[in-house]
Design a protein around this motif. Structure first.
Motif, short mmCIF file in Angstrom:
data_model
loop_
_atom_site.label_atom_id
_atom_site.label_comp_id
_atom_site.label_asym_id
_atom_site.label_seq_id
_atom_site.Cartn_x
_atom_site.Cartn_y
_atom_site.Cartn_z
N ALA A 66 -16.38 44.07 -24.05
CA ALA A 66 -15.53 42.85 -24.85
C ALA A 66 -15.91 42.68 -26.22
CB ALA A 66 -15.82 41.53 -24.03
N CYS A 67 -15.21 42.07 -27.01
CA CYS A 67 -15.51 41.62 -28.38
C CYS A 67 -17.00 40.71 -28.50
CB CYS A 67 -14.45 41.03 -29.28
SG CYS A 67 -14.04 39.10 -28.47
N ALA A 68 -17.66 40.54 -29.68
CA ALA A 68 -18.65 39.77 -29.64
C ALA A 68 -18.51 38.09 -28.94
CB ALA A 68 -19.33 39.43 -31.00
N LEU A 69 -17.37 37.80 -29.10
CA LEU A 69 -17.03 36.55 -28.34
C LEU A 69 -17.20 36.68 -26.77
CD1 LEU A 69 -14.31 35.06 -30.69
CD2 LEU A 69 -16.65 34.31 -30.60
N GLY A 70 -16.39 37.47 -26.49
CA GLY A 70 -16.55 37.81 -25.11
C GLY A 70 -17.84 38.20 -24.35
N GLN A 71 -18.70 38.67 -25.22
CA GLN A 71 -19.90 39.17 -24.80
C GLN A 71 -20.74 37.98 -24.94
OE1 GLN A 71 -21.60 42.38 -27.06
NE2 GLN A 71 -19.63 43.32 -27.01
N ALA A 72 -20.52 37.01 -25.76
CA ALA A 72 -21.26 35.83 -26.00
C ALA A 72 -21.00 34.95 -24.72
CB ALA A 72 -21.00 35.02 -27.26
N ALA A 73 -19.82 34.83 -24.48
CA ALA A 73 -19.56 33.91 -23.34
C ALA A 73 -20.13 34.59 -22.06
CB ALA A 73 -18.01 34.05 -23.07
N LEU A 117 -19.24 28.23 -28.76
CA LEU A 117 -17.88 28.86 -28.88
C LEU A 117 -16.93 28.30 -29.31
CD1 LEU A 117 -18.27 31.40 -25.84
CD2 LEU A 117 -18.22 31.91 -28.08
N LEU A 118 -17.20 26.65 -29.58
CA LEU A 118 -16.08 25.88 -30.23
C LEU A 118 -15.38 26.41 -31.29
CD1 LEU A 118 -17.79 22.42 -30.11
CD2 LEU A 118 -15.61 23.08 -28.85
N PRO A 119 -15.78 27.06 -32.44
CA PRO A 119 -15.24 27.71 -33.36
C PRO A 119 -14.03 28.64 -33.07
CG PRO A 119 -17.53 27.88 -33.90
CD PRO A 119 -17.43 27.50 -32.65
N ALA A 120 -13.89 28.85 -31.81
CA ALA A 120 -12.87 30.02 -31.20
C ALA A 120 -11.69 29.29 -30.80
CB ALA A 120 -13.69 30.63 -30.12
N ARG A 121 -11.78 27.94 -30.87
CA ARG A 121 -10.44 26.99 -30.79
C ARG A 121 -9.43 27.67 -31.52
NH1 ARG A 121 -12.77 21.03 -30.48
NH2 ARG A 121 -12.80 21.08 -28.09
N ASP A 122 -9.92 27.90 -32.93
CA ASP A 122 -8.86 27.95 -33.90
C ASP A 122 -8.37 29.55 -33.83
OD1 ASP A 122 -9.16 25.58 -34.84
OD2 ASP A 122 -10.71 26.20 -36.05
N LYS A 124 -6.42 31.59 -31.29
CA LYS A 124 -6.05 31.69 -29.92
C LYS A 124 -5.87 33.10 -29.26
CE LYS A 124 -2.93 27.67 -30.45
NZ LYS A 124 -3.86 26.88 -30.40
N ASN A 125 -5.65 33.91 -30.17
CA ASN A 125 -5.92 35.54 -29.62
C ASN A 125 -7.32 35.84 -29.07
OD1 ASN A 125 -7.31 35.21 -32.09
ND2 ASN A 125 -6.49 37.32 -32.74
N ARG A 126 -8.30 34.96 -29.37
CA ARG A 126 -9.73 35.30 -28.52
C ARG A 126 -9.72 34.50 -27.38
NH1 ARG A 126 -11.08 39.42 -32.54
NH2 ARG A 126 -10.65 38.45 -34.64
N HIS A 127 -9.00 33.59 -27.02
CA HIS A 127 -9.39 32.84 -25.67
C HIS A 127 -9.51 33.58 -24.66
CE1 HIS A 127 -7.55 28.95 -27.64
NE2 HIS A 127 -8.62 29.44 -28.75
N ALA A 128 -8.54 34.53 -24.28
CA ALA A 128 -8.76 35.41 -23.20
C ALA A 128 -9.94 35.99 -23.00
CB ALA A 128 -7.49 36.12 -22.87
N SER A 129 -10.48 36.57 -23.85
CA SER A 129 -11.64 37.24 -24.05
C SER A 129 -12.66 36.43 -23.72
CB SER A 129 -12.02 37.93 -25.29
OG SER A 129 -13.26 38.58 -25.33
N VAL A 130 -12.94 35.21 -24.04
CA VAL A 130 -13.86 34.25 -24.07
C VAL A 130 -13.88 33.94 -22.35
CG1 VAL A 130 -14.70 31.89 -24.87
CG2 VAL A 130 -13.90 33.51 -26.42
N LEU A 131 -12.84 33.60 -22.06
CA LEU A 131 -12.80 33.30 -20.73
C LEU A 131 -12.96 34.05 -19.52
CD1 LEU A 131 -9.55 30.94 -21.23
CD2 LEU A 131 -11.62 30.12 -20.44
N LEU A 132 -12.97 35.32 -19.81
CA LEU A 132 -13.01 36.67 -18.85
C LEU A 132 -14.19 36.63 -18.06
CD1 LEU A 132 -12.02 39.73 -20.75
CD2 LEU A 132 -10.73 38.59 -19.02
#
Length: 146
Positions: A66-73, A117-122, A124-132
């Motif tokens: 996943a992207c860095a956000l998905g990896q961080a999650a 990950l609060l900055p990811a709120r803005d 929307k195209n990253r939300h799915a990756s964060v939630l995986l």
């Protein structure tokens, strides 16, 4: 704020550090449950393997592409998943989704680390990756219990 400044804020040093150090990375041999989730928008995937004993996660592994956000999650999940119940994982998944999509609060302890990950709120195209990862873990826990 410019798009560049927004992206810099989104990919903070802390998020990148989490992405570089994901706990329980890999796969389990002969797990009770395996769930693979994929974000259709970006192609990120997370596969979770886990075992449960007496209603709590006892073994856990995750394969994260996943992207860095998905990896961080996934890193935040990996820090807290052992010993959690299905209900706790489902609640954390719902709270994380609400945090991202409807300005909800940060998930309850022990998942309060998702606050980073609060900055990811803005974005929307990253939300799915964060939630995986958390969604895959909750689903795997349900399967392991049945």
């Amino acid at each position: 704020m410019s798009d560049t400044a927004d992206l810099i804020k989104l990919y903070s040093t802390r998020i990148l550090a989490l992405a570089a150090d994901i706990p329980h990375l890999g796969r389990l041999e002969d797990p009770q449950a395996t769930v693979k989730k994929r974000s259709p928008l970006c192609g990120s995937t997370v596969t979770v393997d886990l075992d449960m004993v007496d209603g709590k996660v006892t073994r856990f592994a995750q394969d994260v592409k996943a992207c860095a956000l998905g990896q961080a999650a996934a890193a935040i999940l990996g820090q807290s998943v052992l010993g959690r119940t299905t209900a706790e994982l489902e609640r954390a998944a719902a709270q994380l989704a609400a945090m991202l999509k409807s300005d909800g609060d940060t998930p309850d302890a022990p998942f309060e680390g998702f606050e980073i990950l609060l900055p990811a709120r803005d974005f929307k195209n990253r939300h799915a990756s964060v939630l995986l990862a958390i969604q895959a873990a909750a689903e795997a826990a349900r399967h392991a219990e049945t």
